[in-house]
Design a protein around this motif. Structure first.
Motif, PDB file in Angstrom:
ATOM      1  N   VAL A  17      51.479  56.948  13.117  1.00 63.02           N
ATOM      2  CA  VAL A  17      52.629  56.940  12.211  1.00 63.02           C
ATOM      3  C   VAL A  17      52.494  58.024  11.149  1.00 63.02           C
ATOM      4  O   VAL A  17      53.466  58.720  10.820  1.00 63.02           O
ATOM      5  N   ARG A  18      51.288  58.202  10.636  1.00 63.62           N
ATOM      6  CA  ARG A  18      51.088  59.257   9.635  1.00 63.62           C
ATOM      7  C   ARG A  18      51.289  60.636  10.268  1.00 63.62           C
ATOM      8  O   ARG A  18      51.768  61.567   9.606  1.00 63.62           O
ATOM      9  N   GLY A  19      50.933  60.762  11.533  1.00 59.90           N
ATOM     10  CA  GLY A  19      51.204  62.022  12.228  1.00 59.90           C
ATOM     11  C   GLY A  19      52.696  62.256  12.397  1.00 59.90           C
ATOM     12  O   GLY A  19      53.190  63.377  12.186  1.00 59.90           O
ATOM     13  N   PRO A 201      46.968  45.848   1.383  1.00 59.55           N
ATOM     14  CA  PRO A 201      48.107  46.077   0.487  1.00 59.55           C
ATOM     15  C   PRO A 201      49.470  46.053   1.181  1.00 59.55           C
ATOM     16  O   PRO A 201      50.473  46.334   0.547  1.00 59.55           O
ATOM     17  N   ALA A 202      49.487  45.743   2.491  1.00 58.63           N
ATOM     18  CA  ALA A 202      50.765  45.761   3.216  1.00 58.63           C
ATOM     19  C   ALA A 202      51.752  44.776   2.605  1.00 58.63           C
ATOM     20  O   ALA A 202      52.946  45.085   2.477  1.00 58.63           O
ATOM     21  N   ALA A 298      57.907  57.179   0.178  1.00 60.19           N
ATOM     22  CA  ALA A 298      56.837  58.141  -0.080  1.00 60.19           C
ATOM     23  C   ALA A 298      55.647  57.457  -0.746  1.00 60.19           C
ATOM     24  O   ALA A 298      54.483  57.721  -0.414  1.00 60.19           O
ATOM     25  N   ASP A 299      55.928  56.540  -1.682  1.00 52.80           N
ATOM     26  CA  ASP A 299      54.854  55.787  -2.344  1.00 52.80           C
ATOM     27  C   ASP A 299      54.088  54.921  -1.343  1.00 52.80           C
ATOM     28  O   ASP A 299      52.874  54.724  -1.481  1.00 52.80           O
ATOM     29  N   ALA A 300      54.805  54.399  -0.333  1.00 54.23           N
ATOM     30  CA  ALA A 300      54.160  53.530   0.658  1.00 54.23           C
ATOM     31  C   ALA A 300      53.069  54.267   1.415  1.00 54.23           C
ATOM     32  O   ALA A 300      52.075  53.667   1.835  1.00 54.23           O
ATOM     33  N   PHE A 301      53.238  55.576   1.600  1.00 53.79           N
ATOM     34  CA  PHE A 301      52.242  56.355   2.338  1.00 53.79           C
ATOM     35  C   PHE A 301      51.026  56.706   1.488  1.00 53.79           C
ATOM     36  O   PHE A 301      50.061  57.281   1.990  1.00 53.79           O
ATOM     37  N   CYS A 302      51.074  56.355   0.199  1.00 57.39           N
ATOM     38  CA  CYS A 302      49.908  56.581  -0.659  1.00 57.39           C
ATOM     39  C   CYS A 302      48.858  55.503  -0.454  1.00 57.39           C
ATOM     40  O   CYS A 302      47.714  55.656  -0.900  1.00 57.39           O
ATOM     41  N   GLN A 303      49.233  54.398   0.199  1.00 62.42           N
ATOM     42  CA  GLN A 303      48.302  53.307   0.488  1.00 62.42           C
ATOM     43  C   GLN A 303      47.613  53.554   1.832  1.00 62.42           C
ATOM     44  O   GLN A 303      48.188  54.158   2.739  1.00 62.42           O
ATOM     45  N   TRP A 313      58.196  54.916   7.459  1.00 65.62           N
ATOM     46  CA  TRP A 313      58.465  56.038   8.375  1.00 65.62           C
ATOM     47  C   TRP A 313      59.823  55.895   9.053  1.00 65.62           C
ATOM     48  O   TRP A 313      60.587  56.865   9.147  1.00 65.62           O
ATOM     49  N   VAL A 314      60.154  54.682   9.514  1.00 67.72           N
ATOM     50  CA  VAL A 314      61.453  54.461  10.168  1.00 67.72           C
ATOM     51  C   VAL A 314      62.585  54.811   9.211  1.00 67.72           C
ATOM     52  O   VAL A 314      63.537  55.525   9.575  1.00 67.72           O
TER      53      VAL A 314
END
Length: 346
Positions: A17-19, A201-202, A298-303, A313-314
């Motif tokens: 997902v990060r990719g 943290p999900a 964007a903040d969610a990807f900091c975790q 991502w969706v």
């Protein structure tokens, strides 16, 4: 502690997902797209991004609808690949993401049926992520009871229908009430699932994202209900019972009688202040919502060690598809002066 074991079941998917997220269009790529003069130029520029040759087999002339369809298909393929690799509780989490699209598909099918539109045309407009086997059979439903007992009882939406069976007729207003009642029940169930089943943290990240989704729906319902003969109690049945506006703000939204009352309630939440300013300009209320949603994603990807990045991502990819569609429309309609009015994703 959960992070020690997270990678056993979910490490590959989080990396994937990060990719995918790293493949989102950059500001430089958007700048290049805004310089395009034709849809063929847009196609050429997109071919140098992660979209690659997604339009390679599309015959000329290109259309905005084809570009939107092909861009969306890439998202659906990637989503389904992730879904096929997932195990519990991620598999159930992925299922919950699709329920919202199922509800929209149900409303679309029923609305199209009562207006006697061609069934194949309606099915083509249904969202691929909200497809279920008995969806085409919705066209035979003539009332709420038959809709439930013959079609929906065997779908994941069945538990959400318990509060929708009081409507007498399938007309436009009742269908919209059904859709919003279903969505309220779905969001509350999804919220409870994330807080009960997902580890930190999900759970904290999804709490923030779903509270925003609940507030957005509540605000839109309040704004769109002025001309409808709905009592405060009726409105309360449509508004999700959680979020930053809950409980006092939700009660006041349900009883609000004009735009200014809604505005005063919404601006009690600091994140939503300014959303109602200059709505006659280039930005709409929906644009403000989209912008804040992208900031939260964007903040969610900091975790780290969290499956909430899938939801983020969706939503980010859906906004990117909207952006590409907007750019294509501006180019096709020769409205280049408005081409920069897209919502930043990265």
């Amino acid at each position: 502690m959960e992070g020690l074991f997270f990678n056993v079941d979910f490490g590959y998917i989080e990396g994937l997902v990060r990719g995918y997220r790293n493949g989102l269009l950059t500001q430089a790529q958007y700048a290049n797209l805004t310089q395009c003069d034709t849809l063929d130029d847009l196609k050429l520029q997109l071919s140098s991004t992660d979209y690659g040759n997604f339009l390679a087999n599309v015959p000329s002339p290109l259309s905005t609808s084809i570009i939107q369809e092909k861009a969306s298909s890439k998202l659906y393929d990637q989503f389904n690949y992730i879904r096929n690799q997932s195990v519990e509780p991620l598999a159930k989490f992925m299922d919950y993401i699709t329920y919202g699209y199922m509800i929209d598909n149900v409303a679309l099918m029923i609305t199209g049926t009562i207006h006697e539109r061609d069934r194949s045309e309606i099915l083509e407009r249904c969202h691929p992520l909200g497809w279920f086997d008995t969806l085409p059979a919705l066209s035979v439903a003539t009332d709420i009871d038959s809709l439930y007992t013959s079609v929906l009882i065997d779908t994941p939406l069945a538990p959400y229908f318990k509060d929708c069976l009081s409507a007498d007729d399938l007309d436009d207003l009742n269908i919209e009430i059904i859709r919003n009642t279903l969505y309220k029940a779905y969001l509350e169930d999804f919220y409870e699932f994330t807080q009960r089943e997902l580890p930190y943290p999900a759970n904290e990240t999804m709490k923030t994202l779903l509270e925003f989704e609940a507030d957005r729906r509540s605000i839109n319902i309040a704004l769109n209900s002025f001309e409808l003969e709905l009592s405060t109690e009726d409105k309360m049945k449509l508004l999700p019972q959680f979020g930053k506006l809950y409980p006092a703000g939700i009660t006041m939204l349900a009883s609000a009688e004009d735009f200014e009352q809604i505005r005063s309630v919404v601006e009690t939440v600091i994140d939503y202040r300014g959303f109602f300013d200059n709505l006659n300009g280039d930005k709409t209320l929906e644009d403000h919502f989209y912008q804040l949603e992208m900031e939260l994603c964007a903040d969610a990807f900091c975790q780290q060690f969290t499956v909430s990045t899938i939801w983020a991502w969706v939503k980010s990819r859906e906004q990117e598809v909207r952006n590409i569609t907007w750019l294509a429309e501006c180019i096709a309609q020769n409205q280049k002066e408005r081409i920069n009015n897209y919502i930043c994703v990265n």
